[in-house]
Design a protein around this motif. Structure first.
Motif, mmCIF file in Angstrom:
data_model
loop_
_atom_site.group_PDB
_atom_site.id
_atom_site.type_symbol
_atom_site.label_atom_id
_atom_site.label_comp_id
_atom_site.label_asym_id
_atom_site.label_seq_id
_atom_site.Cartn_x
_atom_site.Cartn_y
_atom_site.Cartn_z
ATOM 1 N N PRO A 106 0.820 -1.208 0.000
ATOM 2 C CA PRO A 106 0.000 0.000 0.000
ATOM 3 C C PRO A 106 0.855 1.260 0.000
ATOM 4 C CG PRO A 106 -0.040 -1.051 2.157
ATOM 5 C CD PRO A 106 0.648 -1.998 1.219
ATOM 6 N N SER A 107 0.394 2.249 -0.707
ATOM 7 C CA SER A 107 1.120 3.514 -0.803
ATOM 8 C C SER A 107 0.954 4.316 0.481
ATOM 9 C CB SER A 107 0.599 4.315 -1.991
ATOM 10 O OG SER A 107 -0.771 4.628 -1.794
ATOM 11 N N ILE A 108 1.725 5.412 0.562
ATOM 12 C CA ILE A 108 1.645 6.279 1.743
ATOM 13 C C ILE A 108 0.254 6.885 1.859
ATOM 14 C CG2 ILE A 108 2.560 8.380 2.802
ATOM 15 C CD1 ILE A 108 5.234 7.746 1.525
ATOM 16 N N GLN A 109 -0.350 7.237 0.709
ATOM 17 C CA GLN A 109 -1.688 7.815 0.730
ATOM 18 C C GLN A 109 -2.696 6.829 1.295
ATOM 19 O OE1 GLN A 109 -3.040 9.127 -3.081
ATOM 20 N NE2 GLN A 109 -4.992 9.910 -2.321
ATOM 21 N N THR A 110 -2.544 5.537 0.911
ATOM 22 C CA THR A 110 -3.458 4.519 1.428
ATOM 23 C C THR A 110 -3.304 4.358 2.930
ATOM 24 O OG1 THR A 110 -3.323 3.353 -0.695
ATOM 25 C CG2 THR A 110 -4.218 2.137 1.174
ATOM 26 N N ARG A 111 -2.050 4.399 3.397
ATOM 27 C CA ARG A 111 -1.813 4.270 4.839
ATOM 28 C C ARG A 111 -2.411 5.456 5.599
ATOM 29 N NH1 ARG A 111 4.580 2.424 4.894
ATOM 30 N NH2 ARG A 111 4.293 0.373 3.892
ATOM 31 N N VAL A 112 -2.240 6.641 5.047
ATOM 32 C CA VAL A 112 -2.806 7.824 5.708
ATOM 33 C C VAL A 112 -4.328 7.731 5.772
ATOM 34 C CG1 VAL A 112 -3.122 10.318 5.510
ATOM 35 C CG2 VAL A 112 -0.870 9.308 5.109
#
Length: 303
Positions: free
Chosen positions: A170-176
């Motif tokens: 998962p990308s950083i945006q997904t984690r956020v």
């Protein structure tokens, strides 16, 4: 501030909620709860998925009818209640054009309200008897009708809620986004728990101030009797009192709708006392702190 603008703040929050539900589920909040969706009234072919949303025209009509109409109806009912109270206590002079206007409005309002409610009743009866495809005139005005969610609709809604989770990294945006969802979930859980505790507290207050519990309250919260009113003897305050007891101390005319102040016991015209207490929050003679709820209307045997 929140209490004064409660209706407007409620409408704003309701607008955001209904806009979110119409855009994501093609239904209002309550309709989506009961597994319903809105589709254009003239659409007889293949029904679009709930996630597709409504056409722009039907979307905005639905939003305005869901939010604006109940708000305006509630405001109108409050206005009618306020005008009836003013008419009962004759706050406005009898000969004013404003009084004639709102008396005509009060006379016409029951017929307008009966027509409105009868319109809804006839529409519901027609729907029950199979003569109409809408149970509410609001749906007809919005140009939509209600249908049940299909298995494809439910699957599409679940996929949209879950999002795209096919990626293994998962990308950083997904984690956020995931962290934000967890935070919002925690806040929602805290609010729901707080609501339950608040309801228990309100029930406790309702019991505490109930008529069955008054004797206990009196024994626990008994206070000494307040001192009698200050004797008005030759001071500036006594100059306010007219020589004739039938005259109002404020307007110096024969009292109309005699009203006493519970805080001091002096009697005025209702209009005079209402206007003075609303502006100054005190008795005009004694200066005692007074609120509008301390006005007590008096009824003579002749009336």
């Amino acid at each position: 501030f929140l209490w004064r603008w409660f209706d407007e703040l409620y409408v704003l929050l309701d607008l955001l909620l209904q806009q979110h539900c119409l855009a994501r589920c093609s239904a209002s909040f309550s309709e989506n709860f009961y597994s319903l969706k809105r589709i254009p009234a003239g659409d007889r072919g293949e029904r679009p998925l709930a996630t597709a949303g409504l056409p722009k025209g039907q979307h905005w009509k639905s939003l305005l009818l869901l939010v604006l109409v109940p708000y305006l109806k509630g405001k109108l009912e409050k206005l009618v209640s306020s005008l009836r109270e003013e008419d009962e206590y004759s706050i406005h002079p009898p000969s004013s054009s404003w009084k004639r206007f709102y008396r005509a409005f009060l006379a016409a309002y029951p017929f307008v309200n009966m027509t409105w409610e009868g319109w809804f009743l006839i529409q519901q009866l027609s729907y029950i008897l199979g003569k109409a495809e809408h149970h509410s005139p609001m749906l007809r005005l919005a140009g939509v009708r209600l249908v049940r969610l299909t298995a494809e609709d439910i699957q599409a809604l679940e996929n949209r809620s879950a999002g795209d989770t096919s990626s293994q990294t998962p990308s950083i945006q997904t984690r956020v986004q995931s962290a934000v969802r967890k935070t919002l979930g925690g806040v929602a859980f805290s609010l729901s728990t707080g609501l339950s505790v608040s309801m228990f507290f309100l029930q406790f207050l309702d019991w505490w101030y109930s008529s069955e519990n008054q004797e206990t309250i009196k024994s626990l919260t008994a206070l000494p009797a307040p001192p009698p009113p200050v004797h008005l003897d030759g001071g500036a305050a006594s100059a306010l009192l007219p020589r004739l007891r039938s005259l109002c101390p404020l307007c110096r005319k024969v009292r109309v709708n005699a009203t006493a102040l519970a805080t001091s016991g002096f009697v005025f015209c209702y209009r005079c006392a209402y206007a003075y207490v609303k502006s100054h929050q005190r008795c005009p003679v004694t200066g005692y702190a007074t609120e509008l709820q301390h006005l007590v209307k008096l009824y003579s045997p002749e009336s």
